[in-house]
Design a protein around this motif. Structure first.
Motif, short mmCIF file in Angstrom:
data_model
loop_
_atom_site.label_atom_id
_atom_site.label_comp_id
_atom_site.label_asym_id
_atom_site.label_seq_id
_atom_site.Cartn_x
_atom_site.Cartn_y
_atom_site.Cartn_z
N GLY A 1 0.82 -1.20 0.00
CA GLY A 1 0.00 0.00 0.00
C GLY A 1 0.85 1.25 0.00
O GLY A 1 2.08 1.20 -0.13
N SER A 2 0.20 2.38 0.19
CA SER A 2 0.89 3.66 0.07
C SER A 2 1.56 4.11 1.37
O SER A 2 2.12 5.20 1.42
CB SER A 2 -0.09 4.73 -0.39
OG SER A 2 -1.17 4.84 0.52
N ALA B 1 -7.54 0.25 -2.62
CA ALA B 1 -8.04 1.55 -2.16
C ALA B 1 -9.04 2.16 -3.13
O ALA B 1 -9.81 3.05 -2.73
CB ALA B 1 -6.86 2.51 -1.97
N HIS C 1 -8.33 -2.17 7.67
CA HIS C 1 -7.37 -1.79 6.65
C HIS C 1 -5.97 -1.52 7.20
O HIS C 1 -4.98 -1.65 6.48
CB HIS C 1 -7.87 -0.56 5.89
CG HIS C 1 -7.18 -0.33 4.58
ND1 HIS C 1 -7.35 -1.18 3.50
CD2 HIS C 1 -6.31 0.63 4.16
CE1 HIS C 1 -6.62 -0.75 2.48
NE2 HIS C 1 -5.98 0.35 2.85
N TYR D 1 -2.21 -4.70 -2.34
CA TYR D 1 -2.91 -4.19 -1.16
C TYR D 1 -3.09 -2.68 -1.28
O TYR D 1 -2.16 -1.96 -1.68
CB TYR D 1 -2.13 -4.54 0.10
CG TYR D 1 -2.47 -3.71 1.33
CD1 TYR D 1 -3.70 -3.87 1.97
CD2 TYR D 1 -1.58 -2.77 1.84
CE1 TYR D 1 -4.02 -3.11 3.09
CE2 TYR D 1 -1.89 -2.02 2.96
CZ TYR D 1 -3.12 -2.19 3.58
OH TYR D 1 -3.43 -1.43 4.67
N SER D 2 -4.28 -2.18 -0.96
CA SER D 2 -4.57 -0.75 -0.88
C SER D 2 -4.19 -0.03 -2.18
O SER D 2 -4.71 -0.37 -3.24
CB SER D 2 -3.87 -0.15 0.34
OG SER D 2 -4.39 1.13 0.65
#
Length: 252
Positions: free
Chosen positions: A11-12, A103, A227, A76-77
């Motif tokens: 993710g970020s 996301a 999350h 992910y995300s």
């Protein structure tokens, strides 16, 4: 048994090694895995014209360098959003697609509740850095869910890039054209891990929309996860078992 060839996109927020370390240990030798960091963080600052295509290009370049004609992709995300973009543009390269609460999943068929939530995300732009991350995290979970406490001491050096990277993702989400028809033609299996404590107006809604797009869609709900304590970090053994079974099915 030949190990599954798998690319993982984080993710970020967390770098790839921190995000997926526990899952890699749980998977063990069944995977020939590459854990990528996001391209948005490869430069001192996020490029002003950043697009998910930058992440798509990075995944494609890495697979070509490894000689991987076809592979499994896990995202992910923000990395999940990039994985969807890759599947829309290069479906022929994928053996399967696993989404760990992406996301974003395009702008089509958004409910009024989803539209209202994205307006809340837009308001993050006006917040100073010390409020940005906490408010961003609060939007991702159900009301009343307790978030992890802020890390004690000085933040790690990589954290300084995160608000800018998240803003770059939010910006491209407003304009990127995710091809729904291309996703509907994706004939490989798709797995979606959903946290029961995540914001249902975002991640639950995304799962519901994608279930109506992909022909072969498998949903697994992790009731106690959200999350920001996702299964790949908190329940890696369970997720590893699910992914191994999913990849075996995709390989047949």
């Amino acid at each position: 048994m030949v190990p599954f060839r798998v690319t993982f996109l984080p993710g970020s927020v967390l770098p790839g090694d921190l995000a997926y370390g526990s899952l890699m240990a749980a998977l063990g030798p069944v995977t020939d895995a590459v854990v990528r960091d996001l391209e948005v963080y490869a430069m001192p600052e996020a490029p002003p014209d950043y697009s998910l295509d930058l992440e798509v290009g990075g995944v494609l370049r890495d697979a070509d360098e490894r000689g991987w004609e076809r592979f499994h992709l896990v995202g992910y995300s923000g990395g999940g959003a990039a994985a969807l973009a890759f599947a829309a543009r290069h479906s022929e390269r994928l053996a399967s697609l696993a989404l760990l609460e992406p996301a974003w999943a395009g702008r089509w068929d958004l409910s009024p509740v989803e539209q209202a939530l994205w307006r809340e995300y837009d308001r993050l732009d006006a917040l100073p850095p010390d409020q940005f991350m906490r408010t961003f995290m609060r939007l991702g979970v159900k009301p009343g869910v307790e978030l992890p406490p802020p890390q004690a001491g000085d933040p790690p050096p990589w954290m300084a890039k995160r608000p800018g990277g998240i803003r770059a993702f939010m910006k491209t989400f407003k304009t990127y054209e995710l091809d729904r028809d291309a996703l509907a033609r994706f004939d490989r299996p798709v797995y979606f891990a959903l946290g029961g404590l995540s914001n249902p107006d975002q991640y639950g809604a995304i799962a519901a929309r994608l279930s109506r797009v992909f022909p072969d869609f498998e949903l697994e709900v992790f009731e106690e996860r959200h999350h920001f304590d996702p299964p790949h970090r908190i329940e890696p053994e369970r997720l590893a078992g699910s992914l191994r079974a999913f990849w075996r099915r995709a390989s047949t």
